[in-house]
Structure formats: structure tokens, C-alpha cells
Design a protein around this motif. Sequence first.
Motif, short mmCIF file in Angstrom:
data_model
loop_
_atom_site.label_atom_id
_atom_site.label_comp_id
_atom_site.label_asym_id
_atom_site.label_seq_id
_atom_site.Cartn_x
_atom_site.Cartn_y
_atom_site.Cartn_z
N UNK A 77 -23.64 -25.81 -4.91
CA UNK A 77 -24.96 -25.32 -5.34
C UNK A 77 -24.83 -23.84 -5.66
N UNK A 78 -25.35 -23.44 -6.81
CA UNK A 78 -25.32 -22.03 -7.22
C UNK A 78 -26.74 -21.51 -7.25
N UNK A 79 -26.99 -20.38 -6.59
CA UNK A 79 -28.29 -19.72 -6.60
C UNK A 79 -28.20 -18.46 -7.46
N UNK A 80 -29.06 -18.37 -8.45
CA UNK A 80 -29.07 -17.22 -9.36
C UNK A 80 -30.49 -16.64 -9.43
N UNK A 81 -30.59 -15.33 -9.23
CA UNK A 81 -31.90 -14.69 -9.21
C UNK A 81 -32.55 -14.63 -10.59
N UNK A 82 -31.75 -14.52 -11.63
CA UNK A 82 -32.29 -14.38 -12.98
C UNK A 82 -32.73 -15.73 -13.54
N UNK A 83 -33.33 -15.65 -14.75
CA UNK A 83 -33.66 -16.87 -15.47
C UNK A 83 -32.56 -17.25 -16.46
N UNK A 84 -31.38 -16.66 -16.28
CA UNK A 84 -30.23 -16.93 -17.14
C UNK A 84 -28.97 -16.79 -16.31
N UNK A 85 -27.85 -17.28 -16.84
CA UNK A 85 -26.56 -17.11 -16.20
C UNK A 85 -25.80 -15.96 -16.88
N UNK A 86 -24.63 -15.66 -16.40
CA UNK A 86 -23.65 -14.72 -16.97
C UNK A 86 -23.76 -13.30 -16.43
N UNK A 87 -24.79 -12.96 -15.68
CA UNK A 87 -24.85 -11.64 -15.05
C UNK A 87 -24.77 -10.51 -16.04
N UNK A 88 -23.76 -9.65 -15.86
CA UNK A 88 -23.61 -8.47 -16.73
C UNK A 88 -22.93 -8.82 -18.06
N UNK A 89 -22.58 -10.07 -18.24
CA UNK A 89 -22.10 -10.52 -19.56
C UNK A 89 -23.33 -11.02 -20.30
N UNK A 90 -24.09 -10.10 -20.86
CA UNK A 90 -25.43 -10.35 -21.36
C UNK A 90 -25.45 -10.17 -22.87
N UNK A 91 -25.70 -11.24 -23.59
CA UNK A 91 -25.85 -11.18 -25.04
C UNK A 91 -27.31 -11.41 -25.38
N UNK A 92 -27.90 -10.49 -26.13
CA UNK A 92 -29.32 -10.54 -26.49
C UNK A 92 -29.46 -10.98 -27.94
N UNK A 93 -30.32 -11.98 -28.15
CA UNK A 93 -30.57 -12.50 -29.49
C UNK A 93 -32.05 -12.38 -29.82
N UNK A 94 -32.37 -12.63 -31.09
CA UNK A 94 -33.76 -12.50 -31.50
C UNK A 94 -34.69 -13.36 -30.67
N UNK A 95 -35.80 -12.75 -30.21
CA UNK A 95 -36.77 -13.45 -29.37
C UNK A 95 -36.55 -13.28 -27.89
N UNK A 96 -35.39 -12.80 -27.47
CA UNK A 96 -35.11 -12.61 -26.05
C UNK A 96 -35.94 -11.45 -25.50
N UNK A 97 -36.41 -11.62 -24.29
CA UNK A 97 -37.17 -10.56 -23.61
C UNK A 97 -36.21 -9.71 -22.78
N UNK A 98 -36.37 -8.40 -22.87
CA UNK A 98 -35.52 -7.45 -22.14
C UNK A 98 -36.39 -6.79 -21.08
N UNK A 99 -36.13 -7.11 -19.84
CA UNK A 99 -36.90 -6.57 -18.72
C UNK A 99 -36.14 -5.42 -18.09
N UNK A 100 -36.80 -4.29 -17.93
CA UNK A 100 -36.23 -3.11 -17.29
C UNK A 100 -37.22 -2.57 -16.27
N UNK A 101 -36.75 -2.32 -15.07
CA UNK A 101 -37.62 -1.89 -13.99
C UNK A 101 -38.30 -0.57 -14.35
N UNK A 102 -39.65 -0.55 -14.25
CA UNK A 102 -40.40 0.67 -14.51
C UNK A 102 -40.62 0.98 -15.97
N UNK A 103 -40.21 0.09 -16.87
CA UNK A 103 -40.38 0.30 -18.31
C UNK A 103 -41.09 -0.91 -18.91
N UNK A 104 -41.74 -0.69 -20.05
CA UNK A 104 -42.36 -1.80 -20.77
C UNK A 104 -41.28 -2.77 -21.25
N UNK A 105 -41.59 -4.06 -21.18
CA UNK A 105 -40.66 -5.06 -21.67
C UNK A 105 -40.45 -4.89 -23.18
#
Length: 523
Positions: A77-105
Motif C-alpha cells: 500500500x502506498x500513501x501519497x499526500x498529493x493528488x498526483x504521483x512522482x513527487x519532485x519529478x513534476x511535469x506541468x501541462x495545460x490545464x494543470x493547477x499549480x498550488x503554492x503555499x501563501x500564493x494565489x493558485x
Amino acid sequence: MGLTRRAFLERLGALGGYSAVYLGMEAMGLLNAPPANAEPFELPRQAGNGRSVVILGAGIAGLVAAYELKRAGWDVTVLEARDRVAGRVWTIRGGDRIVQTGRADQVARFSDGLYFNAGAARIPAAHRTILGYAKSLNVPLEVMVNANRASKWDFGGRAWSNREVTHSLRGRFSELLSKAIDRHALDAEIPAGQRDNLRGFLAFYGELNQRGEYEPSGRTGYAEHPGGYNATGRANGGLTLEQIMSQPAWALPLVFEEFFDQQSPMFQPVGGMDRIAHALYEQVRPQVRLNRPVLEIRRTGDRVRIVHGPGRQALEADYCLCTLPLNLLQRIPSDFSPAKQAAIGGVPYVPGGKVAFESRRFWEDEGIYGGLGWTDQVTENLIYPSGGWHSDKGVLVTAYVAGWTSQNHPAEFTALSHDERFRISREVVERLHTGHSRELVNPATVSWGLTPWSEGIGPAHPDWFSNPRPARYAELLRPEGPIFFAGEHLSYLLFWQEGAALSAQEAMRLMSAHAAERRLAAA
């Protein structure tokens, strides 16, 4: 007195920060790279014999572990806090939401087929483990153009090409050495019969004329390119020694591609850096639970109990493999021993970050096909896209901040607003490519210091930049009963997917041996 290795690394750190120190240690042989002939990893089939294991984190270490342990008969069983896998291997594509603490999405607006590698940027040919997973899982690769003499640099408010700086440095240093030979300053070091040979080598290596003076003949590029018939061309004049020495921040960019893990060829998965992670994920998808942050790590007899998720659910298992970064792990309540708690605590992480824009591929009009650009501004590094040649659009990474040219830049970048990062990036691009910054559209930015469930790129603590590492590191490698540990921070390949994968393999070997001992004891 000669410059000691420690003093050299301290000076390198003052100029280039954490990244420069790490790369410098690697170049000096102070880090233990994996052997080139390492045997392929494979756990004994049915080694798990149905035993259960909960893996904390679905980054590269967690996914590699889940894949291998499932194949070896473990109940995973794998528990992951995010709504995606890969951790810091993060590829962002059109439509993806970028969440940053203390900043507007942000919502990425890239056109179809375009993407931004917001985390991991490349894979060295020497990283055989992660490349091996790409091969076995049929993930197609393409060359990532890491080094390009045509790429542009921005230092002291002026644009230069990589080839101008690199070949001018060779030429000026060759000229100095040739003059020293002619003035008999090196007679004690160079036998008389070898001086003419060295002089001849320097003439070719450094473009020296018959007087031993640097005379560029095209390696620095052309003010007027050679052409047909009588178009002989006119070579650039090159930089003076004074111009070269006025920019100490050039030190790391000048040798960047010579470091072991930065040498050509470099690779990237076709379609985004996260493709290898997703190929692993597809093998274990039913075992992965997303949006399940770990809230407590407890022991219950000789088993483990993990409290997780919004509803504080509890999951018990025979074993736990923890791949969480130390900066997060130190905040999670646990039953770890005082020694383990002390080893985990107080490890800051490099904040770092990136900026990217979609654009018409104007850099190709100047003959730039991939490669790195550099700047002394807080944005530090540009990455011209590799692949997609002559297509209409591409994603230009206009900032990659990791302490490359100053140890202060990662914190400074993190403190900037999104708009300030975009503005500085545009200004650098305008100096490098006059008139083209207006073509940059659909920006996106990530600061790893503000990214939930990461809060940094990797350890910035001095203990991780020494060899051998001190007792703190040895303690982190030790299991806590049925709890084992992995992650790139538990390797001598910091910040790399390879380090994460190899540390997971080491942890699995230990865990399998522990399980075998348990079975023997119970027999």
C-alpha cells in the motif's frame, strides 16, 4: 601554502552555493557514484510471502519500491499526500493547477502538446538504474541538449554566447601559459625537450598566432558568417582577459558540462520528465492511495500503524518504507528513538524554483537548438527546449534557481511575487534576444520552498556535503524495527532520481533480509 580542498569548496560555495559545492565534490571524487557495472536489481521471487508493507510517499523512491516489492510477493500500500504521483519529478501541462503555499493558485495555459518540467530536468547517461526502468517499462527517451556553444549568457548586464566565453577563456589562458614558457618561468616544471611540444599544443588548443598571442579564428563565432563564393566571413574578436576575470560567477557555467553527472549525452523521456514515474505508477496503480498525508508513524508490537488522510484513518502493516523528505518527516509525530529524532531534525532544504513561458521558437532563428543559458540575475539559468525542432511553439524555461550562481538566489527567488519573477525573466530574455521578450506568453512559476509536501529541492545541511558523512547520516540509514528509510537524501546522488531509486533498492534489500530472519525465527 596551496589551496586545500576544503578551502576550495568554501570558495566555490561562496560563488555558486549548494549546487556548486555538490558538483565540485563530485568532480574531485569526494562522492561515491554507483559502480558502472552494478548488477541489475531483483528481489527473490515471493520474498514477501504475503507480508504487508506500507510505503510513505509516491515519488521515485516510493514507486520503485512499490513496483519491486509487488513483484516479489509483498502486499503493498502506498500513501501519497498529493493528488498526483512522482513527487519532485513534476511535469506541468495545460490545464494543470499549480498550488503554492501563501500564493494565489495558477492554472497552466500551455498549448496542447507543450509541457513544463517544473522539477527534475534531465537524466545523465551514467544513471543506469533509472534509465533501466525506462527501458524495461518501454518509456521512450530523447536527447536532452544540456551543452550548446550557441546558447546565450547574461552577465554584467550584457549578453554573450557560450562559445565566446568558453573559447576566449581557453585562448587567453593558453596565451598566458605560452608567454610563461617563453620567459622561462616554467623551466623547472617542463623539460627543455618538451617545451616546443607544449607550445605547439597551446597554439592549436588556444588559437595562438606565431607570436603566441590569442587570435580568434572562428571558434568564438562570427560577426559575419562565411558563405558562398567570396564570403570569407569575419570571426568575433573574443573577450579580453579583463572581461573574463570581471565575472567570477562564470566559474560554474564554464565547467558545468564537465561534471560527471552533466556530461553529454543527457536524456529526457519523450512527453515529459514524469513519464518514467507514471510508467511505474501504472504497474502499481491499485496499490496507491492519493490525497493521504501521513499524520502519525507508530509502532504496535513488531508491526507499524500509520495514521493518515483527512479522516485520520489508521493502517497497520508488517513493515513500513518511509521515503518522506526529512524536512517534512521531522514534523510528523512518531515513535522513533531519540537518536533517530535527533538525526531527522534541523535539516533545511534548498528552496529553489523555476519559471517557464510558452513562445514562438525565436531562439531557433538564431541557431540555438537546446542547451543552457546562464545569468547573474536571481533567475540564474535558462533551458532552451530539446526536441520539437522547427515546430511553431515551445516552452522556454527562463529560470532554474538552485544556487547555481549565488547561494542567496534560492531564498531571494522564493520571496519574489509571481509577477516579479516573470518581469525579471523577461528582462533577461530581452538582453539575450533583443525584441523577443514580447513573444513570451502563458507564464507559470514554481518555488519548491512553497510547494506543499516538498518545501524544497533537497538537503542544504553541511552534513550532506561532506564525505564521509557524519554519524547523523549513518543513523538515518538504520531501520527502526519494522520501519525502513529511503529517498535521494539517503544517497550520494543528491537531487537525482537515480539517488532515490538506488536508496529504495538498498532499503528493500535490508527489509527482505529482515523478513527472512523473522520467518526463520518463527519456524
